[in-house]
Design an enzyme around this catalytic site. Structure first.
Site, PDB file in Angstrom:
ATOM      1  N   ARG A  73       0.834  -1.203   0.000  1.00 47.58           N
ATOM      2  CA  ARG A  73       0.000   0.000   0.000  1.00 47.58           C
ATOM      3  C   ARG A  73       0.873   1.260   0.000  1.00 47.58           C
ATOM      4  O   ARG A  73       0.437   2.349   0.304  1.00 47.58           O
ATOM      5  CB  ARG A  73      -0.954  -0.007   1.201  1.00 47.58           C
ATOM      6  CG  ARG A  73      -2.024  -1.088   1.092  1.00 47.58           C
ATOM      7  CD  ARG A  73      -3.099  -0.946   2.144  1.00 47.58           C
ATOM      8  NE  ARG A  73      -4.128  -1.981   2.021  1.00 47.58           N
ATOM      9  CZ  ARG A  73      -5.129  -1.967   1.141  1.00 47.58           C
ATOM     10  NH1 ARG A  73      -5.200  -0.954   0.282  1.00 47.58           N
ATOM     11  NH2 ARG A  73      -6.021  -2.928   1.072  1.00 47.58           N
ATOM     12  N   GLY A 109      -6.431   0.015  -7.148  1.00 46.24           N
ATOM     13  CA  GLY A 109      -7.707   0.653  -6.873  1.00 46.24           C
ATOM     14  C   GLY A 109      -7.590   2.172  -6.857  1.00 46.24           C
ATOM     15  O   GLY A 109      -6.701   2.751  -7.492  1.00 46.24           O
ATOM     16  N   GLY A 111      -6.550   4.347  -4.651  1.00 48.79           N
ATOM     17  CA  GLY A 111      -5.278   4.929  -4.215  1.00 48.79           C
ATOM     18  C   GLY A 111      -4.224   4.856  -5.298  1.00 48.79           C
ATOM     19  O   GLY A 111      -3.470   5.804  -5.532  1.00 48.79           O
ATOM     20  N   ASP A 134     -13.867  -3.855  -4.160  1.00 50.72           N
ATOM     21  CA  ASP A 134     -14.858  -2.884  -3.669  1.00 50.72           C
ATOM     22  C   ASP A 134     -15.728  -2.290  -4.768  1.00 50.72           C
ATOM     23  O   ASP A 134     -16.764  -1.691  -4.478  1.00 50.72           O
ATOM     24  CB  ASP A 134     -14.146  -1.721  -2.952  1.00 50.72           C
ATOM     25  CG  ASP A 134     -13.237  -2.204  -1.839  1.00 50.72           C
ATOM     26  OD1 ASP A 134     -12.285  -1.462  -1.487  1.00 50.72           O
ATOM     27  OD2 ASP A 134     -13.443  -3.319  -1.344  1.00 50.72           O
ATOM     28  N   MET A 176     -16.828  -6.773   3.133  1.00 47.40           N
ATOM     29  CA  MET A 176     -15.870  -5.716   2.800  1.00 47.40           C
ATOM     30  C   MET A 176     -16.463  -4.715   1.801  1.00 47.40           C
ATOM     31  O   MET A 176     -17.618  -4.809   1.435  1.00 47.40           O
ATOM     32  CB  MET A 176     -14.589  -6.344   2.227  1.00 47.40           C
ATOM     33  CG  MET A 176     -13.643  -6.886   3.275  1.00 47.40           C
ATOM     34  SD  MET A 176     -12.097  -7.412   2.491  1.00 47.40           S
ATOM     35  CE  MET A 176     -11.027  -7.512   3.938  1.00 47.40           C
ATOM     36  N   GLY A 177     -15.641  -3.742   1.416  1.00 44.49           N
ATOM     37  CA  GLY A 177     -16.110  -2.739   0.472  1.00 44.49           C
ATOM     38  C   GLY A 177     -15.586  -1.361   0.769  1.00 44.49           C
ATOM     39  O   GLY A 177     -15.829  -0.407   0.051  1.00 44.49           O
ATOM     40  N   HIS A 178     -14.794  -1.270   1.881  1.00 43.92           N
ATOM     41  CA  HIS A 178     -14.208  -0.010   2.311  1.00 43.92           C
ATOM     42  C   HIS A 178     -15.322   1.023   2.506  1.00 43.92           C
ATOM     43  O   HIS A 178     -16.259   0.742   3.262  1.00 43.92           O
ATOM     44  CB  HIS A 178     -13.144   0.444   1.325  1.00 43.92           C
ATOM     45  CG  HIS A 178     -12.225   1.462   1.934  1.00 43.92           C
ATOM     46  ND1 HIS A 178     -11.577   2.415   1.178  1.00 43.92           N
ATOM     47  CD2 HIS A 178     -11.875   1.704   3.213  1.00 43.92           C
ATOM     48  CE1 HIS A 178     -10.861   3.180   1.969  1.00 43.92           C
ATOM     49  NE2 HIS A 178     -11.024   2.769   3.213  1.00 43.92           N
ATOM     50  N   ARG A 288     -11.240 -11.942  -0.793  1.00 44.30           N
ATOM     51  CA  ARG A 288     -10.188 -11.589  -1.769  1.00 44.30           C
ATOM     52  C   ARG A 288      -9.406 -12.827  -2.222  1.00 44.30           C
ATOM     53  O   ARG A 288      -8.492 -12.725  -3.036  1.00 44.30           O
ATOM     54  CB  ARG A 288      -9.223 -10.584  -1.155  1.00 44.30           C
ATOM     55  CG  ARG A 288      -9.894  -9.310  -0.767  1.00 44.30           C
ATOM     56  CD  ARG A 288      -9.037  -8.111  -0.585  1.00 44.30           C
ATOM     57  NE  ARG A 288      -7.678  -8.270  -0.204  1.00 44.30           N
ATOM     58  CZ  ARG A 288      -7.035  -7.401   0.592  1.00 44.30           C
ATOM     59  NH1 ARG A 288      -7.705  -6.370   1.091  1.00 44.30           N
ATOM     60  NH2 ARG A 288      -5.774  -7.554   0.884  1.00 44.30           N
TER      61      ARG A 288
END
Ligand code: F6P
Length: 361
Positions: A73, A109, A111, A134, A176-178, A288
């Site tokens: 990340r 994604g 970011g 997501d 999930m999905g932020h 994931r």
């Protein structure tokens, strides 16, 4: 002149990443390009950790979960180096130049789209692909990883019905999905959840309890509650909105921090409000894992091969987006920094309401 391209995968791992690497790589080799992979996202690019990608390395990876290159990340402009957070953009530009790259392909994604735009602004040729379970990347119909995660979460909900109706329980399942509700909404509909809580529709726990009471009175003393990890209560939403602009973002982040606590809290609140037992399942990184679905393999291959053709044509600075049956280059300036959330009047929400699904409102 042979074109040289570098590929990296960044952000959370996702089903379809290796299919996409394969799509870009095989099409690029077919177009007589030279292909290298950078390890572990932007960190490997900064440290110049590469691996040659030829047909041997690209074979047998279509069906593999995760990413053969590794990911991280890390952000080029905020990297921990020597115990300090530093802007390593210049080092990355130097490595790009010394590798004689004509283009850097970034699979990631939201970011990653922002980081790729920064490198474009630093003078690099970049092309990105939209990856995430997501489905929250703007300007594309969908992202690879989403369809596979949808299937995993849906199967989980299917299985959780067994204990719900056998024990007359409320099963609260965190998905999930932020900050977007696509995964919870899609899996909730496909799995027949009775309640779906998503970030875009702040929930009133009493509304949820009433819906469960209504089911109980109609002879169904069990319910499945699908909770997006980013779902927030009306109270939390109002607290965030009331916060001074300067700290609104911090308030929103603080609300995110209590993800797991919130799902457990929802179960405890519903247990006390309804008198039914409640149990919690947090699906986490199961969503994931493993081999990508056929749809994600097709999407990743479509986007990956389209990226190679754009590079061959010298078309840089774009994300390859899925628009219907087409793949369309969208300039990174129109993608970076945006999050595609669920419109509250989306057709999926309307359809779910029409089969009696409660959204906590
Ligand atoms: O962005 C994909 C995602 O799985 C989100 O749904 C989730 O909130 C996040 O990554 C988890 O991040 P990590 O893999 O760092 O725990």
């Amino acid at each position: 002149m042979t074109k040289h391209i570098g590929i990296l995968t960044s952000g959370g791992d996702s089903p379809g990443l290796n299919a996409a690497i394969r799509g870009v790589g095989k099409a690029a080799l077919d177009l007589k390009m030279h292909v290298v992979g950078f390890r572990d996202g932007f960190r490997g690019l900064m440290e110049n950790r590469t691996t040659l990608l030829e047909s041997g390395q690209l074979s047998g990876i279509l069906t593999l979960g995760g990413t053969i290159l590794g990911t991280s990340r890390e952000k080029p402009h905020k990297m921990m180096v020597g115990g300090k957070v530093r802007d390593m953009t210049e080092v990355i530009v130097a490595n790009y130049r010394s590798s004689h790259l004509d283009c850097l392909v970034c699979l990631g994604g939201g970011g990653t789209q922002k980081n790729a735009l920064r490198l474009k602004q630093a003078g690099l040729n970049v092309v990105t692909l939209p990856k995430t379970i997501d489905n929250d990347v703007a300007m594309t119909d969908t992202t690879f990883g989403f369809d596979t995660a949808l299937g995993i979460a849906t199967e989980a909900i299917d299985r959780l019905h067994s204990t719900a109706h056998s024990h007359h329980r409320i099963i609260v399942v965190e998905i999930m999905g932020h900050r977007a509700g696509w995964l919870a909404l899609g899996a909730g509909i496909a799995g027949g959840a009775d309640v779906i809580l998503i970030p875009e529709i702040p929930y009133d726990i009493k509304s949820v309890a009433n819906a469960i009471h209504k089911r109980k009175r109609s002879g169904k003393p069990f319910s499945i509650v699908a909770v997006a990890e980013g779902a927030i209560s009306v109270e939390e939403y109002q607290e965030i909105q009331a916060a001074p602009a300067a700290i609104k973002g911090k308030k929103a982040e603080a609300a995110e921090i209590v993800y797991a606590d919130r799902t457990i809290r929802v179960a405890q609140q519903l247990e006390s409000l309804t008198g039914l037992e409640a149990r919690v399942t947090i699906l986490g990184h199961l969503q994931r894992g493993g081999t990508p679905s056929a749809a994600d393999r097709i999407l990743a291959t479509r986007l990956g091969t389209a990226a190679a053709q754009l590079i061959h044509d010298g078309h840089y600075g774009v994300m390859v987006a899925a628009h219907g049956e087409n793949t369309v280059p969208v300039v990174l300036e129109d993608v970076a920094g945006l999050v595609k959330t669920v419109p509250v009047d989306h057709s999926w929400v309307e359809s779910a309401r029409r089969v009696g699904t409660n959204f906590g409102d």
